[in-house]
Write a protein that holds these residues in place. Structure first.
Motif, mmCIF file in Angstrom:
data_model
loop_
_atom_site.group_PDB
_atom_site.id
_atom_site.type_symbol
_atom_site.label_atom_id
_atom_site.label_comp_id
_atom_site.label_asym_id
_atom_site.label_seq_id
_atom_site.Cartn_x
_atom_site.Cartn_y
_atom_site.Cartn_z
ATOM 1 N N LEU A 109 0.769 -1.275 0.012
ATOM 2 C CA LEU A 109 0.019 -0.073 -0.007
ATOM 3 C C LEU A 109 0.837 1.261 -0.052
ATOM 4 N N GLY A 110 1.965 1.288 0.982
ATOM 5 C CA GLY A 110 2.933 2.434 0.677
ATOM 6 C C GLY A 110 3.342 2.717 -0.485
ATOM 7 N N ALA A 111 4.208 1.726 -1.303
ATOM 8 C CA ALA A 111 4.569 1.936 -2.562
ATOM 9 C C ALA A 111 3.409 2.270 -3.612
ATOM 10 N N GLU A 112 2.129 1.732 -3.709
ATOM 11 C CA GLU A 112 1.103 2.163 -4.490
ATOM 12 C C GLU A 112 0.813 3.639 -4.265
ATOM 13 N N SER A 113 0.773 3.991 -3.053
ATOM 14 C CA SER A 113 0.314 5.375 -2.526
ATOM 15 C C SER A 113 1.320 6.471 -2.933
ATOM 16 N N ALA A 114 2.593 5.938 -2.688
ATOM 17 C CA ALA A 114 3.722 6.923 -3.334
ATOM 18 C C ALA A 114 3.653 7.165 -4.753
ATOM 19 N N GLY A 134 -17.065 -10.182 -2.685
ATOM 20 C CA GLY A 134 -16.613 -11.344 -3.042
ATOM 21 C C GLY A 134 -15.303 -11.586 -3.536
ATOM 22 N N ARG A 135 -14.301 -10.525 -3.166
ATOM 23 C CA ARG A 135 -13.133 -10.468 -3.496
ATOM 24 C C ARG A 135 -12.225 -9.738 -2.588
ATOM 25 N N LEU A 136 -10.804 -9.737 -2.673
ATOM 26 C CA LEU A 136 -9.958 -8.881 -1.958
ATOM 27 C C LEU A 136 -9.732 -7.574 -2.501
ATOM 28 N N GLY A 137 -9.408 -6.485 -1.933
ATOM 29 C CA GLY A 137 -9.196 -5.408 -2.609
ATOM 30 C C GLY A 137 -7.570 -5.271 -3.204
ATOM 31 N N VAL A 138 -7.341 -4.453 -4.021
ATOM 32 C CA VAL A 138 -6.050 -4.130 -4.685
ATOM 33 C C VAL A 138 -5.515 -2.764 -4.086
ATOM 34 N N PRO A 139 -4.079 -2.685 -4.297
ATOM 35 C CA PRO A 139 -3.718 -1.623 -3.622
ATOM 36 C C PRO A 139 -4.024 -0.418 -4.167
ATOM 37 N N ARG A 140 -4.490 -0.208 -5.476
ATOM 38 C CA ARG A 140 -4.963 1.103 -6.017
ATOM 39 C C ARG A 140 -6.206 1.688 -5.235
#
Ligand SMILES: NC(=O)c1ccc[n+]([C@@H]2O[C@H](COP(=O)([O-])OP(=O)(O)OC[C@H]3O[C@@H](n4cnc5c(N)ncnc54)[C@H](O)[C@@H]3O)[C@@H](O)[C@H]2O)c1
Length: 256
Positions: A19-24, A219-225
């Motif tokens: 999450l940190g890399a995608e947020s950056a 019905g799914r996991l989230g993705v970093p975006r």
């Protein structure tokens, strides 16, 4: 067209992964200059290089968020290099360790707390003064759905994230009159190395994954975006009337 956080300087901890890399990356794409920090130097530098290759502005610094002296150095260097600090994303965290109460050790509990809770406290202690001096700023603390609802077997992680939730609210009230906003983000289970590792280390990893997915009504996991977009929103002036709030991004997990 100006980006959503054009001209701001954002500090993101745990920026080497997940999450940190995608947020950056997304903060940089929306016009922020990003200082990303992590203990994982090679991975963190690679994220910063990727941002620069894509035309963004990023600096990587090594940092252990449990080290108070290093926090002062990181904030000082950010101000020296870029002249301001508008956004702090307290994202670095761990899930491993602790374990169920009946198996947990005090040592593992304290290690997890030192990163997930002390690290957030130290980050705000270091970054808030220049924000208060400037009369503006946005602090974003990564809590979790597990800071809001219980889950068997995760007492230390849940306590740390519940602590982040209330640390955020108390600090938001203190800093609101001074122009600094403080909010928490509560992701459901998101596809990152942290969650992959947790699944891999569980006894029946496929079964465990299915159980966790079934708790998310979507019905799914989230993705970093999907978390990074929430973080950009809180970093931007679009959220200018939000403080002490809980931004829940969990596919419906806590709505049940
Ligand atoms: N992935 C999820 O499902 C999820 C859900 C809710 C909350 N969160 C929270 O989001 C944050 C990021 O999680 P992630 O899934 O991206 O994890 P991740 O393991 O992919 O990344 C975490 C990063 O933090 C860094 N880190 C760990 N200890 C550190 C320390 N002492 N100092 C500096 N950096 C350190 C790691 O090196 C790593 O790069 C964490 O706080 C986590 O608890 C994640």
């Amino acid at each position: 067209m100006a980006g959503r956080v054009e001209g701001k300087v954002a500090l993101v901890t745990g920026g080497a992964s997940g999450l940190g890399a995608e947020s950056a990356r997304r903060l940089a794409r929306e016009g922020a200059t990003v200082v990303l920090t992590d203990m994982a130097a090679d991975m963190g530098q690679a994220v910063a290089d990727g941002i620069a290759d894509a035309g963004g502005k990023a600096l990587f610094l090594t940092q252990d968020v449990t080290d108070e002296v290093r926090w002062a150095e990181v904030v000082r260097e950010t101000l020296a290099r870029f002249g301001r600090l508008d956004v702090l994303v307290n994202n670095a965290g761990i899930a491993a360790g602790g374990g169920p109460l009946l198996e947990a050790t005090f040592e593992a509990w304290r290690h997890l707390m030192s990163i997930n809770l002390d690290g957030v406290f130290l980050g705000m202690k270091a970054a808030a003064p220049p924000m208060v001096e400037a009369g503006r700023g946005s602090i974003i603390n990564l809590s979790s759905i597990l800071g809001k609802v219980g889950m068997a077997g995760t007492p230390a992680y849940s306590a740390s994230k519940g602590g982040v939730l209330m640390l955020t609210k108390a600090t938001a009230l203190e800093l609101a009159p001074l122009g600094v906003r403080v909010n928490s983000v509560h992701p459901g289970f998101i596809e990152t190395p942290m969650v992959d590792t947790a699944f891999r280390e569980s006894e029946n990893s496929n079964e465990m994954r299915d159980v966790v997915i079934s708790r998310h009504p979507m019905g799914r996991l989230g993705v970093p975006r999907e978390i990074a977009d929430g973080i950009v929103f809180l970093a931007s002036d679009e959220s200018s009337f939000m403080t002490g709030a809980e931004l829940v991004i969990d596919g419906g997990y806590t709505a049940i």
